[in-house]
Scaffold this motif. Sequence first.
Motif, PDB file in Angstrom:
ATOM      1  N   GLU A 181       4.988  16.833  27.397  1.00  0.00           N
ATOM      2  CA  GLU A 181       5.962  15.749  27.242  1.00  0.00           C
ATOM      3  C   GLU A 181       5.568  14.815  26.094  1.00  0.00           C
ATOM      4  O   GLU A 181       6.428  14.313  25.365  1.00  0.00           O
ATOM      5  N   LEU A 182       4.275  14.592  25.922  1.00  0.00           N
ATOM      6  CA  LEU A 182       3.817  13.776  24.797  1.00  0.00           C
ATOM      7  C   LEU A 182       4.154  14.459  23.476  1.00  0.00           C
ATOM      8  O   LEU A 182       4.602  13.802  22.519  1.00  0.00           O
ATOM      9  N   GLN A 215       8.013  14.243  18.552  1.00  0.00           N
ATOM     10  CA  GLN A 215       9.111  14.741  17.723  1.00  0.00           C
ATOM     11  C   GLN A 215      10.376  13.893  17.909  1.00  0.00           C
ATOM     12  O   GLN A 215      10.981  13.446  16.931  1.00  0.00           O
ATOM     13  N   VAL A 216      10.750  13.682  19.157  1.00  0.00           N
ATOM     14  CA  VAL A 216      12.004  12.992  19.452  1.00  0.00           C
ATOM     15  C   VAL A 216      11.958  11.532  19.012  1.00  0.00           C
ATOM     16  O   VAL A 216      12.922  11.007  18.435  1.00  0.00           O
ATOM     17  N   GLU A 217      10.845  10.867  19.288  1.00  0.00           N
ATOM     18  CA  GLU A 217      10.736   9.436  18.984  1.00  0.00           C
ATOM     19  C   GLU A 217      10.032   9.177  17.662  1.00  0.00           C
ATOM     20  O   GLU A 217       9.740   8.035  17.310  1.00  0.00           O
ATOM     21  N   LYS A 218       9.737  10.272  16.937  1.00  0.00           N
ATOM     22  CA  LYS A 218       9.137  10.178  15.607  1.00  0.00           C
ATOM     23  C   LYS A 218       7.885   9.300  15.588  1.00  0.00           C
ATOM     24  O   LYS A 218       7.759   8.370  14.775  1.00  0.00           O
ATOM     25  N   LEU A 219       6.975   9.602  16.497  1.00  0.00           N
ATOM     26  CA  LEU A 219       5.718   8.863  16.532  1.00  0.00           C
ATOM     27  C   LEU A 219       4.904   9.194  15.288  1.00  0.00           C
ATOM     28  O   LEU A 219       4.837  10.347  14.870  1.00  0.00           O
ATOM     29  N   PRO A 220       4.274   8.205  14.678  1.00  0.00           N
ATOM     30  CA  PRO A 220       3.519   8.460  13.441  1.00  0.00           C
ATOM     31  C   PRO A 220       2.253   9.256  13.708  1.00  0.00           C
ATOM     32  O   PRO A 220       1.731   9.274  14.825  1.00  0.00           O
ATOM     33  N   ALA A 221       1.756   9.911  12.672  1.00  0.00           N
ATOM     34  CA  ALA A 221       0.492  10.629  12.792  1.00  0.00           C
ATOM     35  C   ALA A 221      -0.634   9.628  13.011  1.00  0.00           C
ATOM     36  O   ALA A 221      -0.544   8.462  12.603  1.00  0.00           O
TER      37      ALA A 221
END
Length: 339
Positions: free
Chosen positions: A89-90, A95-101
């Motif tokens: 889920e993480l 991908q969905v919430e465009k979390l930064p690297a």
Amino acid sequence: MKSTRQHHHFAALVIESLFFLTLLAAYANAEPALFGIGSQTLGGRFVWSDEVIYDGWRIQRHSSIGHYRLIDANDRRRTFGTFENCLAELERAKQVEKLPALPKEVVVLVHGLGAARQMMDGLAEYLVEEGGFNVVNFGYPSTVGDIDQHAKSLTSVLRHLDGVETVNFVAHSMGNIVIRLALTDLASLPASEQPDFTYNRFVMIAPPNHGASMADNFSESKIAQLFAGEPLQQLAPGKGWQTLEQRLTTPSFEFGIIAGGHGDGEGYLAAIPGDDDGLLSVETTQLAGASDFVLAKGIHQLMPKNEQVREYTLRFLQHGYFLPSGTKHPITAVAGTTP
């Protein structure tokens, strides 16, 4: 006089204990819906251990039932179940919430016994605002389970710092022992399972590097055991410390030690010989191999909130020394320590 300082020390202990009980009660009242997706949590105080931390998101393990959950940066529960389910889920959320690297360099903060990661929030903010550092504030249920389990949780967090190239550490009190044991655990892994980053610097704040004699004094107390849990026995020189100490890694990279004390050779507590911070002697914080050592005036429980400690910490992370002059006081050997 030490008697006056003891009264101040006792008052501080009472305040810390009441704070602990208040948070514990709040936790019990705020998390009745264990499996509520989207519900607000308290972020994992006292019974949840971080296993993965990514941009404020956390996979956490319940210390009693082994249940895992994923919470977001606002401490809202996103899913629960197995570790694999939470990790999947993480990955979806990235991908969905465009979390930064993750950044290339991070500072991992680890709190001490009886506290939660919120104890380190002020220090974390200081390092971000004044030093531009990226902080990973690790939380674990310090009074539930033993130091071995806490080290395993930290090891999991370190192994999942994907993309990070450089790691620094800052810890308070028992958190230093958790890190030293995690370093041992990581070194024992096959090369293919070890994280692909290098260690830079490590600031030890009031570390019980030779155990804590006060733990011996309270090791038979049922009330103390209730508040401190198994680590009380593990940190006691007359109980489990000697066994634990043999398994602790002395960092092979640059580390410095900030000890708490009164600066007068007497300290805050008469029961502890020499200068002390109300819980540990200055002497017992020392560890051979430290590239720098400094004394900050203050009591043990509040060291992470001490302005001087914060300044020393930032300077060491940036430059490898504590004092503005750049003068260093390395520790080459430690003899006759008194916890």
